[in-house]
Design an enzyme around this catalytic site. Sequence first.
Site, PDB file in Angstrom:
ATOM      1  N   CYS A  22      65.300  47.189  25.098  1.00  0.00           N
ATOM      2  CA  CYS A  22      65.886  48.408  24.512  1.00  0.00           C
ATOM      3  C   CYS A  22      66.651  49.184  25.581  1.00  0.00           C
ATOM      4  N   CYS A  36      72.922  65.722  34.100  1.00  0.00           N
ATOM      5  CA  CYS A  36      71.965  65.820  32.993  1.00  0.00           C
ATOM      6  C   CYS A  36      72.030  67.213  32.360  1.00  0.00           C
ATOM      7  N   CYS A  78      72.900  58.981  25.856  1.00  0.00           N
ATOM      8  CA  CYS A  78      72.981  60.163  26.736  1.00  0.00           C
ATOM      9  C   CYS A  78      74.408  60.715  26.700  1.00  0.00           C
ATOM     10  N   CYS A 119      67.428  61.924  24.933  1.00  0.00           N
ATOM     11  CA  CYS A 119      66.940  60.595  25.321  1.00  0.00           C
ATOM     12  C   CYS A 119      65.481  60.391  24.919  1.00  0.00           C
ATOM     13  N   CYS A 142      68.350  54.926  24.971  1.00  0.00           N
ATOM     14  CA  CYS A 142      68.477  56.205  25.685  1.00  0.00           C
ATOM     15  C   CYS A 142      69.707  56.197  26.600  1.00  0.00           C
ATOM     16  N   CYS A 177      67.223  69.468  27.233  1.00  0.00           N
ATOM     17  CA  CYS A 177      67.848  68.466  26.361  1.00  0.00           C
ATOM     18  C   CYS A 177      66.781  67.444  25.995  1.00  0.00           C
ATOM     19  N   CYS A 204      59.417  49.128  27.544  1.00  0.00           N
ATOM     20  CA  CYS A 204      60.800  49.366  27.090  1.00  0.00           C
ATOM     21  C   CYS A 204      61.457  48.052  26.646  1.00  0.00           C
ATOM     22  N   CYS A 223      64.309  57.706  21.192  1.00  0.00           N
ATOM     23  CA  CYS A 223      63.431  56.621  21.667  1.00  0.00           C
ATOM     24  C   CYS A 223      62.535  56.083  20.539  1.00  0.00           C
ATOM     25  N   ASP A 281      53.936  70.485  37.936  1.00  0.00           N
ATOM     26  CA  ASP A 281      55.382  70.623  37.984  1.00  0.00           C
ATOM     27  C   ASP A 281      55.931  71.183  39.302  1.00  0.00           C
TER      28      ASP A 281
HETATM   29  C1  B12 Z   1      63.299  67.879  39.036  1.00  0.00           C
HETATM   30  C2  B12 Z   1      62.779  67.703  37.634  1.00  0.00           C
HETATM   31  C3  B12 Z   1      63.696  67.618  36.594  1.00  0.00           C
HETATM   32  C4  B12 Z   1      65.185  67.427  36.852  1.00  0.00           C
HETATM   33  C5  B12 Z   1      65.408  65.939  37.237  1.00  0.00           C
HETATM   34  C6  B12 Z   1      64.670  64.956  36.312  1.00  0.00           C
HETATM   35  C7  B12 Z   1      64.494  63.553  36.848  1.00  0.00           C
HETATM   36  N1  B12 Z   1      64.498  62.586  35.954  1.00  0.00           N
HETATM   37  O1  B12 Z   1      64.344  63.344  38.041  1.00  0.00           O
HETATM   38  C8  B12 Z   1      65.796  67.865  35.502  1.00  0.00           C
HETATM   39  C9  B12 Z   1      66.086  69.358  35.525  1.00  0.00           C
HETATM   40  C10 B12 Z   1      67.043  67.119  35.075  1.00  0.00           C
HETATM   41  C11 B12 Z   1      64.603  67.622  34.575  1.00  0.00           C
HETATM   42  C12 B12 Z   1      64.733  67.378  33.217  1.00  0.00           C
HETATM   43  C13 B12 Z   1      63.672  67.110  32.375  1.00  0.00           C
HETATM   44  N2  B12 Z   1      62.367  67.232  32.678  1.00  0.00           N
HETATM   45 CO1  B12 Z   1      61.702  67.551  34.488  1.00  0.00          CO
HETATM   46  N3  B12 Z   1      60.879  67.636  36.190  1.00  0.00           N
HETATM   47  C14 B12 Z   1      61.387  67.647  37.388  1.00  0.00           C
HETATM   48  C15 B12 Z   1      60.271  67.627  38.438  1.00  0.00           C
HETATM   49  C16 B12 Z   1      60.078  69.046  38.995  1.00  0.00           C
HETATM   50  C17 B12 Z   1      60.494  66.649  39.607  1.00  0.00           C
HETATM   51  C18 B12 Z   1      60.984  65.267  39.164  1.00  0.00           C
HETATM   52  C19 B12 Z   1      61.404  64.394  40.322  1.00  0.00           C
HETATM   53  O2  B12 Z   1      60.896  64.495  41.398  1.00  0.00           O
HETATM   54  N4  B12 Z   1      62.372  63.510  40.067  1.00  0.00           N
HETATM   55  C20 B12 Z   1      62.837  62.543  41.052  1.00  0.00           C
HETATM   56  C21 B12 Z   1      62.628  61.100  40.509  1.00  0.00           C
HETATM   57  C22 B12 Z   1      63.333  60.129  41.464  1.00  0.00           C
HETATM   58  O3  B12 Z   1      61.230  60.809  40.522  1.00  0.00           O
HETATM   59  P1  B12 Z   1      60.231  60.976  39.269  1.00  0.00           P
HETATM   60  O4  B12 Z   1      60.983  60.954  37.999  1.00  0.00           O
HETATM   61  O5  B12 Z   1      59.307  62.131  39.516  1.00  0.00           O
HETATM   62  O6  B12 Z   1      59.332  59.654  39.413  1.00  0.00           O
HETATM   63  C23 B12 Z   1      59.743  58.396  38.889  1.00  0.00           C
HETATM   64  C24 B12 Z   1      60.841  57.711  39.658  1.00  0.00           C
HETATM   65  O7  B12 Z   1      60.682  57.982  41.015  1.00  0.00           O
HETATM   66  C25 B12 Z   1      60.589  56.262  39.305  1.00  0.00           C
HETATM   67  N5  B12 Z   1      60.804  55.322  40.381  1.00  0.00           N
HETATM   68  C26 B12 Z   1      60.209  55.264  41.573  1.00  0.00           C
HETATM   69  N6  B12 Z   1      60.683  54.213  42.293  1.00  0.00           N
HETATM   70  C27 B12 Z   1      61.565  53.589  41.516  1.00  0.00           C
HETATM   71  C28 B12 Z   1      62.294  52.440  41.736  1.00  0.00           C
HETATM   72  C29 B12 Z   1      63.136  51.979  40.709  1.00  0.00           C
HETATM   73  C30 B12 Z   1      63.935  50.765  40.940  1.00  0.00           C
HETATM   74  C31 B12 Z   1      63.239  52.682  39.471  1.00  0.00           C
HETATM   75  C32 B12 Z   1      64.100  52.207  38.355  1.00  0.00           C
HETATM   76  C33 B12 Z   1      62.484  53.865  39.268  1.00  0.00           C
HETATM   77  C34 B12 Z   1      61.655  54.278  40.299  1.00  0.00           C
HETATM   78  O8  B12 Z   1      59.197  56.164  38.968  1.00  0.00           O
HETATM   79  C35 B12 Z   1      58.588  57.436  39.013  1.00  0.00           C
HETATM   80  C36 B12 Z   1      57.576  57.570  37.873  1.00  0.00           C
HETATM   81  O9  B12 Z   1      58.195  57.520  36.608  1.00  0.00           O
HETATM   82  C37 B12 Z   1      59.045  67.148  37.576  1.00  0.00           C
HETATM   83  C38 B12 Z   1      57.703  67.746  37.977  1.00  0.00           C
HETATM   84  C39 B12 Z   1      57.178  67.087  39.224  1.00  0.00           C
HETATM   85  N7  B12 Z   1      56.733  67.875  40.194  1.00  0.00           N
HETATM   86  O10 B12 Z   1      57.162  65.868  39.343  1.00  0.00           O
HETATM   87  C40 B12 Z   1      59.436  67.579  36.133  1.00  0.00           C
HETATM   88  C41 B12 Z   1      59.093  66.621  34.985  1.00  0.00           C
HETATM   89  C42 B12 Z   1      59.480  65.228  35.414  1.00  0.00           C
HETATM   90  N8  B12 Z   1      59.982  67.051  33.908  1.00  0.00           N
HETATM   91  C43 B12 Z   1      59.488  66.909  32.728  1.00  0.00           C
HETATM   92  C44 B12 Z   1      60.208  67.115  31.527  1.00  0.00           C
HETATM   93  C45 B12 Z   1      59.404  67.268  30.251  1.00  0.00           C
HETATM   94  C46 B12 Z   1      61.613  67.160  31.538  1.00  0.00           C
HETATM   95  C47 B12 Z   1      62.552  67.146  30.317  1.00  0.00           C
HETATM   96  C48 B12 Z   1      62.106  66.249  29.173  1.00  0.00           C
HETATM   97  C49 B12 Z   1      62.709  68.594  29.827  1.00  0.00           C
HETATM   98  C50 B12 Z   1      63.766  68.782  28.744  1.00  0.00           C
HETATM   99  N9  B12 Z   1      63.450  68.486  27.496  1.00  0.00           N
HETATM  100  O11 B12 Z   1      64.847  69.195  29.037  1.00  0.00           O
HETATM  101  C51 B12 Z   1      63.866  66.647  30.965  1.00  0.00           C
HETATM  102  C52 B12 Z   1      63.979  65.111  30.946  1.00  0.00           C
HETATM  103  C53 B12 Z   1      65.213  64.599  31.655  1.00  0.00           C
HETATM  104  C54 B12 Z   1      65.036  63.132  32.110  1.00  0.00           C
HETATM  105  N10 B12 Z   1      65.632  62.201  31.386  1.00  0.00           N
HETATM  106  O12 B12 Z   1      64.347  62.874  33.088  1.00  0.00           O
HETATM  107  C55 B12 Z   1      58.050  66.403  32.771  1.00  0.00           C
HETATM  108  C56 B12 Z   1      58.010  64.909  32.365  1.00  0.00           C
HETATM  109  C57 B12 Z   1      56.860  64.534  31.443  1.00  0.00           C
HETATM  110  C58 B12 Z   1      56.911  63.069  31.096  1.00  0.00           C
HETATM  111  N11 B12 Z   1      56.292  62.726  29.972  1.00  0.00           N
HETATM  112  O13 B12 Z   1      57.490  62.249  31.773  1.00  0.00           O
HETATM  113  C59 B12 Z   1      57.683  66.695  34.289  1.00  0.00           C
HETATM  114  C60 B12 Z   1      56.708  65.706  34.896  1.00  0.00           C
HETATM  115  C61 B12 Z   1      57.091  68.116  34.314  1.00  0.00           C
HETATM  116  C62 B12 Z   1      55.631  68.141  33.882  1.00  0.00           C
HETATM  117  N12 B12 Z   1      54.741  68.486  34.789  1.00  0.00           N
HETATM  118  O14 B12 Z   1      55.278  67.823  32.762  1.00  0.00           O
HETATM  119  N13 B12 Z   1      63.434  67.614  35.262  1.00  0.00           N
HETATM  120  S1  SF4 Z   2      64.907  54.493  24.199  1.00  0.00           S
HETATM  121 FE1  SF4 Z   2      62.732  54.514  24.792  1.00  0.00          FE
HETATM  122  S2  SF4 Z   2      62.022  52.400  24.596  1.00  0.00           S
HETATM  123 FE2  SF4 Z   2      64.258  52.368  24.589  1.00  0.00          FE
HETATM  124  S3  SF4 Z   2      64.781  52.015  26.746  1.00  0.00           S
HETATM  125 FE3  SF4 Z   2      64.836  54.213  26.410  1.00  0.00          FE
HETATM  126  S4  SF4 Z   2      62.815  54.900  26.989  1.00  0.00           S
HETATM  127 FE4  SF4 Z   2      62.653  52.690  26.717  1.00  0.00          FE
HETATM  128  S1  SF4 Z   3      68.016  64.890  28.986  1.00  0.00           S
HETATM  129 FE1  SF4 Z   3      69.945  64.688  27.829  1.00  0.00          FE
HETATM  130  S2  SF4 Z   3      71.568  64.674  29.366  1.00  0.00           S
HETATM  131 FE2  SF4 Z   3      69.618  64.324  30.437  1.00  0.00          FE
HETATM  132  S3  SF4 Z   3      69.423  62.119  30.551  1.00  0.00           S
HETATM  133 FE3  SF4 Z   3      68.380  62.703  28.659  1.00  0.00          FE
HETATM  134  S4  SF4 Z   3      69.990  62.576  27.073  1.00  0.00           S
HETATM  135 FE4  SF4 Z   3      71.018  62.549  29.057  1.00  0.00          FE
END
Ligand code: B12
Ligand code: SF4
Ligand code: SF4
Length: 377
Positions: A191, A214, A198, A243, A194, A240, A188, A247, A134
Amino acid sequence: MNVREFQSELIRYAHSIGIDKIGFARATPFPDLKQRLLIQQQLNYASGFEEPDIEKRTEPLLLLDGVQTIISIAIAYPSRMKGAPQSKKRERRGIFARASWGMDYHTVLREKLAQLEAFILVHIPDAKLKSMVDTGELSDRAVAERAGIGWSAKNCSIITPEFGSYVYLGEMLTTIPFEPSIPMEDECGDCRLCLDVCPTGALIEGGQLNAQRCIAFITQTKTLVPLEYRAKIGNRIYGCDTCQTVCPKNKGKHSDHQQAFTPDPDLVKPLLLPLLEHTNRTFKETYGHMSGAWRGKNPIQRNAIIALVHFKEREAIPKIISILHQDPRPVMRGTAAWALGELFSDEANLALKQQLENEQEQAVLLEIQAALTKGEK
Ligand code: B12
Ligand code: SF4
Ligand code: SF4
């Protein structure tokens, strides 16, 4: 033993110490992620919690000389709790997201990775290793996706076929040339549940989050919550899960085999009014072992006031008045002023007028004025 044989040994060992999934990714750069991170930064969609150096996030070689493979691990956590207490009038409760149930996952995963490191070093003493969970530079999800742990879903999560998205992720950079795993196909399909559910429209499109919108992010900030989100937070005091709970791939997924993540129902669904009484010390003593405590008591207490408004808990008015009049934290006074405007009573109105005379902080004054205006309507 050759590398192939050792890899099988390592996988067996990983399972024997309670690692639910393990996969192997080539430690080549992550060009797609790099583009993605740049776009997120430009759009101001990043949360600010990420490592700011995009080069380090996407070039594993910058993190470990001679790195060849990144080992990704996943550990499952529960989606349901036994004996959840009822939230009722005068006993309203908030909710910590599942990622904060039981012991802080950073501690648990780091321990597992340390055990894995020790095992590797017994067999390959000159291996160079670097583990993270993380808070490290890498994107745990991008590594897990490449290592075949699960697919990168529209709700942004890595979803595993076995445990749904309820898995924590961590990884280890290694100088060992392990055989890479095969990434999974996206499941996915059409579907988009999510995206549709949201509450704040934070999921812009499949796999793209505006973290600033978020609720998981907003519950962790230390400032006043922007007005548009207050009603949407509901009783979430940390994180939260919406989402994920919606799912279909998570349907029926509940993993309770990791004892460390068994939630204490009274802690993860705590009474809101007593939460407001905590000092830094008592908060740390009570919640310090949970991942949701990492930002300290202030955001949680601010969110508790917002949750009391969500329940229209008028019994809380005296406590909220005392916060407005006495709390040294402007964010708490400002949130209390808003809450009194929402819960409205003669007593609340009087308290707001009194504080209007005494308040020094501009942001709090604005909240008081808005609350009084609301009361006049
Ligand atoms: C910053 C962060 C947050 C931020 C931003 C989340 C986000 N979605 O970016 C906030 C505070 C909102 C957050 C919330 C949550 N988080 Co968080 N978070 C992080 C952290 C520290 C960095 C994530 C990051 O860099 N995001 C930037 C995005 C751009 O990159 P990414 O999601 O890492 O990677 C994906 C995208 O880049 C995508 N991608 C790449 N290129 C492209 C191109 C296209 C076209 C598309 C569509 C996508 C795409 O693919 C990558 C792989 O999936 C990680 C830990 C870590 N060091 O990675 C934990 C992490 C992602 N979090 C985690 C969790 C559990 C959560 C929550 C569920 C917690 C909660 N219940 O509240 C929520 C989920 C919210 C959500 N819908 O994402 C887990 C996820 C586990 C999993 N099964 O995926 C992590 C990995 C922590 C851990 N070590 O377990 N988080
Ligand atoms: S609800 Fe689950 S299966 Fe449906 S689009 Fe979102 S992540 Fe994919
Ligand atoms: S964690 Fe909650 S607010 Fe964030 S994207 Fe998922 S449903 Fe939306």
